[in-house]
Design a protein around this motif. Sequence first.
Motif, PDB file in Angstrom:
ATOM      1  N   LEU A  86       0.538  -1.362   0.195  1.00  0.00           N
ATOM      2  CA  LEU A  86       0.012   0.120  -0.135  1.00  0.00           C
ATOM      3  C   LEU A  86       0.980   1.163  -0.005  1.00  0.00           C
ATOM      4  O   LEU A  86       0.442   2.173  -0.699  1.00  0.00           O
ATOM      5  N   PRO A  87       1.806   1.432   0.868  1.00  0.00           N
ATOM      6  CA  PRO A  87       2.679   2.574   0.725  1.00  0.00           C
ATOM      7  C   PRO A  87       3.506   2.614  -0.556  1.00  0.00           C
ATOM      8  O   PRO A  87       3.558   3.821  -1.088  1.00  0.00           O
ATOM      9  N   THR A  88       3.787   1.619  -1.301  1.00  0.00           N
ATOM     10  CA  THR A  88       4.292   1.491  -2.487  1.00  0.00           C
ATOM     11  C   THR A  88       3.564   2.089  -3.606  1.00  0.00           C
ATOM     12  O   THR A  88       4.065   3.068  -4.290  1.00  0.00           O
ATOM     13  N   ILE A  89       2.331   1.751  -3.542  1.00  0.00           N
ATOM     14  CA  ILE A  89       1.294   2.371  -4.646  1.00  0.00           C
ATOM     15  C   ILE A  89       1.299   3.986  -4.534  1.00  0.00           C
ATOM     16  O   ILE A  89       1.298   4.463  -5.489  1.00  0.00           O
ATOM     17  N   PHE A  90       1.126   4.370  -3.195  1.00  0.00           N
ATOM     18  CA  PHE A  90       0.993   5.666  -3.115  1.00  0.00           C
ATOM     19  C   PHE A  90       2.421   6.464  -3.434  1.00  0.00           C
ATOM     20  O   PHE A  90       2.487   7.516  -4.199  1.00  0.00           O
ATOM     21  N   THR A 119      11.972   9.080  -1.060  1.00  0.00           N
ATOM     22  CA  THR A 119      12.853   8.637   0.446  1.00  0.00           C
ATOM     23  C   THR A 119      12.005   9.136   1.354  1.00  0.00           C
ATOM     24  O   THR A 119      12.016   8.371   2.362  1.00  0.00           O
ATOM     25  N   LEU A 120      11.248  10.570   1.427  1.00  0.00           N
ATOM     26  CA  LEU A 120      10.644  10.792   2.488  1.00  0.00           C
ATOM     27  C   LEU A 120       9.478   9.875   2.948  1.00  0.00           C
ATOM     28  O   LEU A 120       9.047   9.654   3.777  1.00  0.00           O
ATOM     29  N   ALA A 125       6.692   5.981   6.025  1.00  0.00           N
ATOM     30  CA  ALA A 125       5.963   4.802   5.960  1.00  0.00           C
ATOM     31  C   ALA A 125       6.629   3.592   6.871  1.00  0.00           C
ATOM     32  O   ALA A 125       5.855   3.165   7.734  1.00  0.00           O
ATOM     33  N   GLY A 126       7.782   3.709   7.146  1.00  0.00           N
ATOM     34  CA  GLY A 126       8.574   2.864   7.811  1.00  0.00           C
ATOM     35  C   GLY A 126       8.544   3.235   9.318  1.00  0.00           C
ATOM     36  O   GLY A 126       8.198   2.421  10.215  1.00  0.00           O
ATOM     37  N   ALA A 127       8.347   4.466   9.763  1.00  0.00           N
ATOM     38  CA  ALA A 127       8.162   4.858  10.815  1.00  0.00           C
ATOM     39  C   ALA A 127       6.745   4.625  11.348  1.00  0.00           C
ATOM     40  O   ALA A 127       6.533   4.258  12.548  1.00  0.00           O
ATOM     41  N   LEU A 129       4.663   2.017   9.821  1.00  0.00           N
ATOM     42  CA  LEU A 129       4.583   0.732   9.924  1.00  0.00           C
ATOM     43  C   LEU A 129       5.167   0.013  11.067  1.00  0.00           C
ATOM     44  O   LEU A 129       4.583  -1.157  11.672  1.00  0.00           O
ATOM     45  N   TYR A 130       6.320   0.457  11.545  1.00  0.00           N
ATOM     46  CA  TYR A 130       7.180  -0.237  12.797  1.00  0.00           C
ATOM     47  C   TYR A 130       6.945   0.478  14.149  1.00  0.00           C
ATOM     48  O   TYR A 130       7.815   0.156  14.823  1.00  0.00           O
ATOM     49  N   ASP A 131       6.246   1.562  14.035  1.00  0.00           N
ATOM     50  CA  ASP A 131       5.618   2.355  14.939  1.00  0.00           C
ATOM     51  C   ASP A 131       7.098   3.002  15.952  1.00  0.00           C
ATOM     52  O   ASP A 131       7.064   2.960  17.011  1.00  0.00           O
ATOM     53  N   SER A 132       7.776   3.525  15.038  1.00  0.00           N
ATOM     54  CA  SER A 132       9.357   4.016  15.491  1.00  0.00           C
ATOM     55  C   SER A 132       9.722   5.097  14.535  1.00  0.00           C
ATOM     56  O   SER A 132      10.110   4.399  13.351  1.00  0.00           O
ATOM     57  N   LEU A 133       9.706   6.295  14.760  1.00  0.00           N
ATOM     58  CA  LEU A 133      10.413   7.189  14.166  1.00  0.00           C
ATOM     59  C   LEU A 133      11.906   6.732  13.714  1.00  0.00           C
ATOM     60  O   LEU A 133      12.456   7.029  12.890  1.00  0.00           O
ATOM     61  N   ALA A 134      12.685   6.462  14.662  1.00  0.00           N
ATOM     62  CA  ALA A 134      13.864   5.816  14.724  1.00  0.00           C
ATOM     63  C   ALA A 134      14.136   4.710  13.752  1.00  0.00           C
ATOM     64  O   ALA A 134      15.094   4.730  12.867  1.00  0.00           O
ATOM     65  N   ALA A 135      13.091   3.930  13.628  1.00  0.00           N
ATOM     66  CA  ALA A 135      13.312   2.647  12.653  1.00  0.00           C
ATOM     67  C   ALA A 135      12.899   3.426  11.016  1.00  0.00           C
ATOM     68  O   ALA A 135      13.618   3.054  10.370  1.00  0.00           O
ATOM     69  N   GLY A 136      11.955   4.259  10.998  1.00  0.00           N
ATOM     70  CA  GLY A 136      11.742   4.691   9.779  1.00  0.00           C
ATOM     71  C   GLY A 136      13.151   5.601   9.280  1.00  0.00           C
ATOM     72  O   GLY A 136      13.665   5.441   8.016  1.00  0.00           O
ATOM     73  N   PHE A 137      13.865   6.367  10.270  1.00  0.00           N
ATOM     74  CA  PHE A 137      15.011   7.344   9.620  1.00  0.00           C
ATOM     75  C   PHE A 137      16.227   6.286   9.624  1.00  0.00           C
ATOM     76  O   PHE A 137      16.982   6.661   8.971  1.00  0.00           O
TER      77      PHE A 137
END
Length: 169
Positions: A86-90, A119-120, A125-127, A129-137
């Motif tokens: 879903l994030p990939t589609i958008f 990139t953004l 989306a990673g932040a 999906l994984y409920d973590s801004l650190a994971a996203g970054f």
Amino acid sequence: MLVANTLLVEAIKLNVKEIILAAIMAAIVFVATFVPKIPIPLGYAHLGDAAIFLIVFVCGRKIGILSGVIGSALADLLGGFPIWILPTIFIKAGMAEIFYKLRDRNIFIGLIAASLFMTLGYTFAGAFLYDSLAAGFSSTPGLLLESAVNIFVAVVIISAVKNKNFFNK
């Protein structure tokens, strides 16, 4: 939701030739995304964005967006990352749209803007999906490096195509 509805409406308006072209281009995006997998945090780097940029440049907005979304989402599904579909589609639809709108003014600026959007998009989306801004970054450096490689490949190929006087919409 608006992007998904717009894509559905665009897909309905395709003639048989455009459907075949979109399918072939989606296969190219899939292979460019699926085959050269370079692991980065939360996923992998690939050359699929360069394929999307080339397709948008040569085939136009409609085929570029549809093939980019379908090929990339299929790579997520078959690559074991269905949570990212879903994030990939958008993200891929937005990336292709940005490049399409800016390519006539300045191809390089269009590539950079579209890649920064990607990139953004994947960072946030990673932040989420994984409920973590650190994971996203944690994926941001890899995504920026992937963007640089895709921009370089796209510039080389688009320069070659542009000099051959291919028609683009």
